[in-house]
Design a protein around this motif. Structure first.
Motif, short mmCIF file in Angstrom:
data_model
loop_
_atom_site.label_atom_id
_atom_site.label_comp_id
_atom_site.label_asym_id
_atom_site.label_seq_id
_atom_site.Cartn_x
_atom_site.Cartn_y
_atom_site.Cartn_z
N LYS A 117 0.81 -1.22 0.00
CA LYS A 117 0.00 0.00 0.00
C LYS A 117 0.84 1.28 0.00
N ASN A 118 2.05 1.22 0.53
CA ASN A 118 2.88 2.42 0.60
C ASN A 118 3.84 2.56 -0.58
N LEU A 119 3.79 1.60 -1.50
CA LEU A 119 4.67 1.64 -2.66
C LEU A 119 4.09 2.51 -3.77
N THR A 120 4.98 3.03 -4.62
CA THR A 120 4.59 3.72 -5.85
C THR A 120 5.51 3.25 -6.96
N ILE A 121 5.28 3.70 -8.18
CA ILE A 121 6.15 3.34 -9.29
C ILE A 121 7.55 3.93 -9.10
N GLU A 122 7.69 4.88 -8.20
CA GLU A 122 8.99 5.49 -7.90
C GLU A 122 9.74 4.73 -6.81
N SER A 123 9.13 3.74 -6.19
CA SER A 123 9.78 3.00 -5.11
C SER A 123 11.02 2.27 -5.60
N THR A 124 12.01 2.14 -4.73
CA THR A 124 13.24 1.45 -5.10
C THR A 124 13.03 -0.07 -5.04
N LEU A 125 13.95 -0.79 -5.64
CA LEU A 125 13.89 -2.25 -5.59
C LEU A 125 13.96 -2.74 -4.14
N GLU A 126 14.77 -2.08 -3.32
CA GLU A 126 14.87 -2.47 -1.91
C GLU A 126 13.53 -2.28 -1.20
N GLU A 127 12.85 -1.17 -1.48
CA GLU A 127 11.55 -0.91 -0.87
C GLU A 127 10.51 -1.93 -1.33
N ILE A 128 10.56 -2.27 -2.60
CA ILE A 128 9.64 -3.28 -3.13
C ILE A 128 9.90 -4.63 -2.48
N GLY A 129 11.19 -4.98 -2.34
CA GLY A 129 11.54 -6.26 -1.72
C GLY A 129 11.05 -6.35 -0.29
N ASN A 130 11.21 -5.31 0.46
CA ASN A 130 10.76 -5.33 1.85
C ASN A 130 9.25 -5.45 1.95
N ALA A 131 8.52 -4.83 1.01
CA ALA A 131 7.06 -4.94 1.01
C ALA A 131 6.61 -6.34 0.60
N LEU A 132 7.39 -7.01 -0.23
CA LEU A 132 7.03 -8.35 -0.69
C LEU A 132 7.19 -9.42 0.39
N LYS A 133 8.01 -9.15 1.40
CA LYS A 133 8.26 -10.15 2.44
C LYS A 133 6.97 -10.52 3.16
N THR A 134 6.70 -11.81 3.24
CA THR A 134 5.49 -12.42 3.83
C THR A 134 4.22 -12.06 3.08
N SER A 135 4.35 -11.46 1.90
CA SER A 135 3.16 -11.11 1.10
C SER A 135 2.70 -12.31 0.27
N THR A 136 1.52 -12.18 -0.32
CA THR A 136 1.00 -13.18 -1.26
C THR A 136 0.93 -12.54 -2.64
N VAL A 137 1.44 -13.26 -3.64
CA VAL A 137 1.51 -12.75 -5.01
C VAL A 137 0.79 -13.72 -5.93
N ALA A 138 -0.20 -13.24 -6.66
CA ALA A 138 -0.94 -14.07 -7.61
C ALA A 138 -0.36 -13.86 -9.01
N LEU A 139 -0.06 -14.96 -9.69
CA LEU A 139 0.47 -14.90 -11.04
C LEU A 139 0.30 -16.26 -11.71
N ASP A 140 0.35 -16.24 -13.03
CA ASP A 140 0.15 -17.46 -13.81
C ASP A 140 1.49 -18.16 -14.00
N PHE A 141 1.65 -19.35 -13.42
CA PHE A 141 2.92 -20.08 -13.48
C PHE A 141 3.29 -20.51 -14.91
N THR A 142 2.33 -20.51 -15.83
CA THR A 142 2.58 -21.03 -17.18
C THR A 142 2.92 -19.94 -18.19
N THR A 143 2.98 -18.68 -17.76
CA THR A 143 3.18 -17.59 -18.70
C THR A 143 4.42 -16.78 -18.35
N ASN A 144 4.73 -15.81 -19.21
CA ASN A 144 5.95 -15.03 -19.04
C ASN A 144 6.00 -14.24 -17.73
N PRO A 145 4.87 -13.75 -17.17
CA PRO A 145 4.96 -13.04 -15.89
C PRO A 145 5.64 -13.84 -14.79
N PHE A 146 5.47 -15.16 -14.78
CA PHE A 146 6.14 -15.99 -13.78
C PHE A 146 7.65 -15.93 -13.99
#
Length: 371
Positions: free
Chosen positions: A124-153
């Motif tokens: 919720k506190n991230l923006t497109i300007e957030s750093t990779l480090e900030e994104i990584g810290n937000a991803l910790k213990t998060s749940t991410v939905a994506l298609d395992f059979t396509t390029n996004p995975f």
């Protein structure tokens, strides 16, 4: 997607069971190239080269088969198609021992895959300007939905996660478990539960509905689903995409050529490539018009009005030459290879320079530009 075959006469489209023939009909004095295309703007250069008669002016007839990525990949590998557009999900076929296909051209630098945060989730506190480090810290213990059979995975696991971890210290790097429970990426000093990203396998087409109930913190999606999510600004926001965080990690869409066919039809292939580059130039300058060509080529199954033109860098002839001359063309090819090394069918001895026949593309670009 079901296979679509159309016949075009005098630029009017009618579904009568043949293959696509260029505007004005087939010229029996010209050789014919069988081309596979996806029903999206990624393959748009092929549609515009066809409908704008760049292929015929270059000296070849083209028969187009429209279909899904895995089916078209199977056909070009088997020699049932001569050339085909190739998305990232099946690009491992370039790196197999017998090399039934090689990369004929980069098509575009795909900027379609993107990390989208749920506004009330852990991003919720991230923006497109957030750093990779900030994104990584937000991803910790998060749940991410994506298609395992396509390029996004592939994009998330082989591009975004490694880039994030390059900014995080030992013991803080993020990790995830694959569908067999193996902890990835390999080689971390710690797999602490506080750093885990929980992945959920959700088909891209179902992400719009799935994300609406707030079950997941993030989604990794591509158009048109990504566009639909981004349109709900009160619920979702994009916080990372290739152009903003991973420009050195581009894994381009490509065109594949069957190697046995090429050996016997080199002159036809040279002419085909000149026509294809003409289509690339047209799409670069007129993406909206190319969308109309795709709508025509898919018999209206894909609407021009629903296609997002802001999903890639649409390469033209000069950009192709620039990428080749400064080494990025081969670098991006190596990025494709690196993303596929975990596939057991990949021969690790097939390097990026062995996987391509870019000389035909470069000659075609020079011809189109009059160099």
């Amino acid at each position: 997607m079901r296979k679509i075959k159309l016949f075009v006469a005098l630029c009017a489209t009618s579904l009568i069971g043949g293959a696509l023939a260029s505007c004005g009909g087939k010229d029996d004095n010209l050789p014919t190239v069988r081309l596979g295309l996806h029903a999206n703007l990624g393959a748009g250069a092929g549609y515009s080269a066809y409908y704008r008669d760049y292929f015929k002016k270059a000296g070849v007839n083209v028969e187009i088969e429209v279909g899904g990525g895995p089916a078209l990949a199977t056909k070009v590998v088997a020699g049932q198609l001569d050339v085909s557009f190739m998305g990232g999900g099946v690009a491992w076929n370039y790196f197999t021992t017998n090399q039934e296909i090689k990369i004929a051209a980069l098509d575009n630098l795909t900027d379609d895959d993107r990390l989208i945060a749920y506004n009330n989730g852990k991003g919720k506190n991230l923006t497109i300007e957030s750093t990779l480090e900030e994104i990584g810290n937000a991803l910790k213990t998060s749940t991410v939905a994506l298609d395992f059979t396509t390029n996004p995975f592939q994009w998330f696991t082989t591009s975004l996660v490694p880039a994030i971890n390059s900014k995080l210290g030992d013991g803080e790097k993020v990790w995830y478990a694959d569908d067999k429970g193996a902890k990835l990426p390999e080689g971390l000093t710690s797999y602490d539960t506080k750093n885990e990203i929980k992945l959920a396998n959700v088909t891209n087409s179902n992400l719009t509905t799935t994300m609406a109930n707030g079950q997941y913190d993030f989604a990794v999606a591509f158009a048109p689903v990504a566009t639909a999510l981004e349109g709900q600004k009160d619920k979702f926001k994009t916080v990372a995409r290739t152009s903003t965080h991973l420009s050195e990690s581009y894994q381009p869409s490509t065109y594949a050529v069957n190697t046995k066919w090429l050996e016997k039809n080199e002159d036809s292939f040279k002419k085909f490539m000149i026509g294809l580059v003409g289509g690339m130039n047209f799409r670069h300058d007129n993406p909206t018009e190319t969308c109309k060509d795709i709508e025509k080529g898919t018999g209206g199954q894909v609407s021009a009005n629903t296609m997002n033109t802001d999903i890639a860098v649409w390469l033209n002839a000069q950009q192709q030459l620039d990428l080749y001359n400064d080494g990025r063309m081969l670098k991006y090819t190596e990025n494709i290879r690196q993303g596929k090394l975990s596939n057991e069918k990949v021969d690790k001895n097939i390097t990026a320079d062995k996987a391509n026949v870019f000389s035909y593309l470069i000659d075609a670009c020079k011809t189109v530009l009059g160099k």
